[in-house]
Design a protein around this motif. Structure first.
Motif, mmCIF file in Angstrom:
data_model
loop_
_atom_site.group_PDB
_atom_site.id
_atom_site.type_symbol
_atom_site.label_atom_id
_atom_site.label_comp_id
_atom_site.label_asym_id
_atom_site.label_seq_id
_atom_site.Cartn_x
_atom_site.Cartn_y
_atom_site.Cartn_z
ATOM 1 N N THR A 1 11.595 1.960 10.433
ATOM 2 C CA THR A 1 12.279 3.246 10.435
ATOM 3 C C THR A 1 11.788 4.042 11.628
ATOM 4 O O THR A 1 10.585 4.231 11.799
ATOM 5 C CB THR A 1 11.987 4.023 9.130
ATOM 6 N N CYS B 1 7.922 5.314 11.406
ATOM 7 C CA CYS B 1 7.517 5.798 10.084
ATOM 8 C C CYS B 1 7.259 4.633 9.131
ATOM 9 O O CYS B 1 8.025 3.674 9.102
ATOM 10 C CB CYS B 1 8.613 6.677 9.488
ATOM 11 N N PHE B 2 6.162 4.737 8.376
ATOM 12 C CA PHE B 2 5.839 3.774 7.335
ATOM 13 C C PHE B 2 5.543 4.546 6.057
ATOM 14 O O PHE B 2 4.905 5.610 6.114
ATOM 15 C CB PHE B 2 4.600 2.943 7.702
ATOM 16 N N PRO B 3 5.959 4.027 4.907
ATOM 17 C CA PRO B 3 5.634 4.714 3.655
ATOM 18 C C PRO B 3 4.136 4.601 3.343
ATOM 19 O O PRO B 3 3.561 3.516 3.450
ATOM 20 C CB PRO B 3 6.471 3.989 2.606
ATOM 21 N N ILE B 4 3.521 5.721 3.001
ATOM 22 C CA ILE B 4 2.106 5.711 2.624
ATOM 23 C C ILE B 4 1.954 4.898 1.338
ATOM 24 O O ILE B 4 2.700 5.080 0.387
ATOM 25 C CB ILE B 4 1.591 7.162 2.397
ATOM 26 N N GLY C 1 2.571 1.788 0.939
ATOM 27 C CA GLY C 1 3.529 0.689 0.829
ATOM 28 C C GLY C 1 3.036 -0.567 1.515
ATOM 29 O O GLY C 1 2.045 -0.568 2.237
#
Length: 157
Positions: A22, A36-39, A41
């Motif tokens: 993303t 962006c990376f999900p925290i 995840g």
């Protein structure tokens, strides 16, 4: 006698290409793009490669591939990554007798997150190479025509 002795960092580069990435792009303030990376995840990786890297080793490898008799002087950790860097240099016929090994820090690492095109983000761990200073250089063994200094704060001070 060497043609060139290169001083600088040695690193293990890990190149990863996530399956899904993303990116946010800011246009109003012209700030560019962000990854962006999900925290918390887990991010699936589509492709991963390992290479030796670092300003000092990359330069000495280039000189060796041009046929120069080269040596590398730097500090690596006493770890598998440091050994892999040494093995790669030896395959290129680079002399590694001036390399210092330490157990105080592991070998430098870079994690290169590739977006698939030319954009990339690099996470850098500046490890063992930061420990090298003037006192670690075997001055009496520096028999060479040329010296190449890759940026190292400890050597420049």
């Amino acid at each position: 006698m060497f043609d060139i002795i290169t001083f600088g960092s040695a690193a293990q580069d890990i190149i990863v290409k996530p399956k899904h990435l993303t990116m946010l792009e800011y246009t109003k303030e012209n700030l560019g793009k962000e990854v962006c990376f999900p925290i918390g995840g887990k991010i699936d990786i589509e492709h991963m490669d390992f290479y030796s890297g670092g300003g000092g080793t990359n330069t000495t490898a280039t000189f060796a591939l041009q046929g120069f008799k080269t040596a590398f002087c730097g500090t690596i950790g006493k770890d598998a990554s440091g050994q892999e860097v040494l093995d790669e240099l030896k395959k290129l016929k680079v002399n590694t007798s001036l390399v210092k090994k330490t157990d105080k820090k592991i070998t430098n690492h870079s994690i290169v997150i590739s977006s698939g095109n030319q954009d990339k983000t690099i996470l850098v761990y500046r490890g063992a190479a930061e420990l090298m200073g003037k006192k670690d250089i075997p001055w009496g063994k520096l028999k060479t025509r040329w010296i190449y200094l890759a940026p190292l704060s400890g050597l420049l001070c």
